[in-house]
Design a protein around this motif. Structure first.
Motif, PDB file in Angstrom:
ATOM      1  N   GLN A  42      -1.684  -0.067 -16.937  1.00 32.69           N
ATOM      2  CA  GLN A  42      -1.005   1.161 -16.511  1.00 32.69           C
ATOM      3  C   GLN A  42       0.315   1.347 -17.263  1.00 32.69           C
ATOM      4  N   HIS A  88      -7.840   0.476  -7.019  1.00 28.97           N
ATOM      5  CA  HIS A  88      -7.940   1.505  -8.052  1.00 28.97           C
ATOM      6  C   HIS A  88      -7.074   2.717  -7.725  1.00 28.97           C
ATOM      7  N   VAL A  89      -6.711   2.864  -6.455  1.00 29.18           N
ATOM      8  CA  VAL A  89      -5.779   3.911  -6.026  1.00 29.18           C
ATOM      9  C   VAL A  89      -4.355   3.342  -5.935  1.00 29.18           C
ATOM     10  N   LEU A  90      -4.226   2.165  -5.332  1.00 28.38           N
ATOM     11  CA  LEU A  90      -2.908   1.614  -5.044  1.00 28.38           C
ATOM     12  C   LEU A  90      -2.146   1.168  -6.288  1.00 28.38           C
ATOM     13  N   PRO A  92      -2.333   2.286  -9.603  1.00 22.99           N
ATOM     14  CA  PRO A  92      -1.721   3.420 -10.310  1.00 22.99           C
ATOM     15  C   PRO A  92      -0.604   4.089  -9.520  1.00 22.99           C
ATOM     16  N   LEU A  93      -0.762   4.152  -8.193  1.00 23.70           N
ATOM     17  CA  LEU A  93       0.267   4.755  -7.345  1.00 23.70           C
ATOM     18  C   LEU A  93       1.560   3.938  -7.366  1.00 23.70           C
ATOM     19  N   THR A 158       0.701  11.964 -10.746  1.00 19.33           N
ATOM     20  CA  THR A 158      -0.149  10.780 -10.542  1.00 19.33           C
ATOM     21  C   THR A 158       0.029  10.243  -9.128  1.00 19.33           C
ATOM     22  N   CYS A 159       1.281  10.170  -8.672  1.00 22.78           N
ATOM     23  CA  CYS A 159       1.532   9.715  -7.296  1.00 22.78           C
ATOM     24  C   CYS A 159       0.879  10.654  -6.288  1.00 22.78           C
ATOM     25  N   SER A 162      -2.886  10.236  -6.186  1.00 26.15           N
ATOM     26  CA  SER A 162      -3.271   8.970  -5.553  1.00 26.15           C
ATOM     27  C   SER A 162      -3.130   9.055  -4.035  1.00 26.15           C
ATOM     28  N   LEU A 165      -5.881  10.340  -1.958  1.00 27.98           N
ATOM     29  CA  LEU A 165      -7.044   9.463  -1.806  1.00 27.98           C
ATOM     30  C   LEU A 165      -6.851   8.397  -0.735  1.00 27.98           C
ATOM     31  N   SER A 238      -4.001   2.996   3.304  1.00 28.65           N
ATOM     32  CA  SER A 238      -5.334   2.830   2.703  1.00 28.65           C
ATOM     33  C   SER A 238      -6.368   2.414   3.735  1.00 28.65           C
TER      34      SER A 238
END
Length: 368
Positions: A42, A88-90, A92-93, A158-159, A162, A165, A238
């Motif tokens: 990232q 995969h979400v956390l 990048p966030l 991006t945040c 994410s 999701l 999540s």
């Protein structure tokens, strides 16, 4: 509650607990296998974006923030590996949000501006980043440097993408916004003209001191500078079965104690550097070395006590021990006589867990 409902809740908690690491070796295996490579991937993406910035000052500060503060994203990713199915979400966030924080900190610390309106507008990006419904703003409105080729906007988007999701983010959103709002306030007050900083911080403290009688103003201010509470709330969001009471408990455990420990340790090791740069340092407000050790030790104990009330207390205990190990193993410690003495006192009778993380922190720095 019926017997069937009780059994279902127990089974649900047992299943969720199975994915949250409770022991140091299990946690570090996940960090090495998943967190470090994925965070670095990232960061390579965002570094490529930063290198394409037309404005030389913005480009310089964006690249410098990732070069010198990579470990912030790596440390934050510990929360992502507590729910591997959502990493995969956390990841990048967490990386995008922390990258905004580090970039803006560099822009304000080494700024061409001392304008609080400029600092406030820059940090609007962090408030926008945690509100998926919020439109983008002109974050560079009050400064000369403006052309970042969309870098900051992309981080914010991006945040936001994410967060959409995360199944339970609406439950955690208010708590996240409160912590981010405090963080933004701090960044404004600590970066204005040197003669105005302390009065601004003390006036700000007066608005909040009634809620936090056990901490001093400098400890409150330090706690507002941590992103760990935000990351923990991202992790909590999540979980599709998140409850409002869980959000409240997380907020109270992390703020001001776990967050305060995080940033006080950061300031502890940066004292010499901040003195040279004329930067504000909250550890410098303690009367002497013994008082510094006493207060940090008190905050450690409060953090441990509060974390015992949370789900998966073993995970949060590892966060606390990991913070002590990460900062007290920093090479800066050995170069500062007084800090080295304080470090030895805080590490005295260290549990094996802290020593384990101490060794791993040294290894991760060498492989960065």
């Amino acid at each position: 509650m019926s017997k069937a409902e009780a059994e279902e809740r127990c089974l649900s908690r047992r299943n969720s607990s199975a994915d949250v690491p409770q022991r140091p070796i299990g946690l570090m295996l996940r960090v090495y296998r998943y967190a470090l490579p994925e965070v670095r991937e990232q960061l390579r993406h965002w570094r490529d974006k930063a290198e394409a910035m037309p404005d030389p000052e913005l480009r310089k500060q964006a690249i410098a923030s990732m070069t010198s503060k990579q470990f912030h994203c790596e440390g934050g990713s510990v929360y992502a590996v507590a729910n591997l199915s959502m990493r995969h979400v956390l990841i990048p966030l967490i990386v995008a949000f922390q990258t905004i924080s580090d970039y803006l900190d560099n822009l304000c610390d080494r700024s061409t501006s001392l304008d609080p309106e400029d600092f406030r507008r820059l940090h609007q990006s962090m408030l926008d980043a945690v509100d998926p419904a919020e439109p983008l703003h002109d974050y560079y409105e009050f400064r000369e440097e403006k052309d970042d080729a969309g870098y900051l906007n992309e981080l914010v988007k991006t945040c936001q993408a994410s967060l959409r999701l995360l199944p339970s983010y609406p439950l955690a959103a208010d708590s996240v916004r409160e912590l981010v709002g405090l963080y933004c306030d701090l960044q404004v007050y600590k970066h204005i003209h040197r003669e105005l900083r302390e009065d601004a911080l003390l006036s700000w403290w007066e608005k909040h001191r009634g809620r936090f009688p056990a901490v001093a103003w400098n400890e409150f201010a330090a706690a507002t500078g941590s992103t760990l509470g935000v990351f923990m709330l991202f992790l909590a969001a999540s979980d599709p079965k998140l409850q409002p009471e869980t959000v409240r408990q997380i907020h109270e455990a992390y703020f001001p104690y776990i967050c305060g420990l995080h940033i006080l340790l950061d300031y502890l090791i940066d004292q010499e550097e901040d003195l040279a740069g004329g930067d504000l340092n909250f550890c410098s407000y303690y009367d002497n070395m013994d008082r510094t050790v006493e207060r940090i030790a008190f905050i450690v104990e409060e953090a441990k006590s509060k974390s015992e009330q949370l789900e998966h207390p073993g995970f949060h205990r590892m966060i606390i021990e990991g913070l002590l190990a990460l900062y007290l193993s920093d090479p800066k410690v050995s170069k500062q006589r007084q800090v080295k003495t304080i470090s030895r006192k805080l590490m005295k009778d260290s549990p094996l867990m802290r020593l384990f993380f101490f060794i791993n922190s040294i290894w991760i720095r060498k492989t960065s």
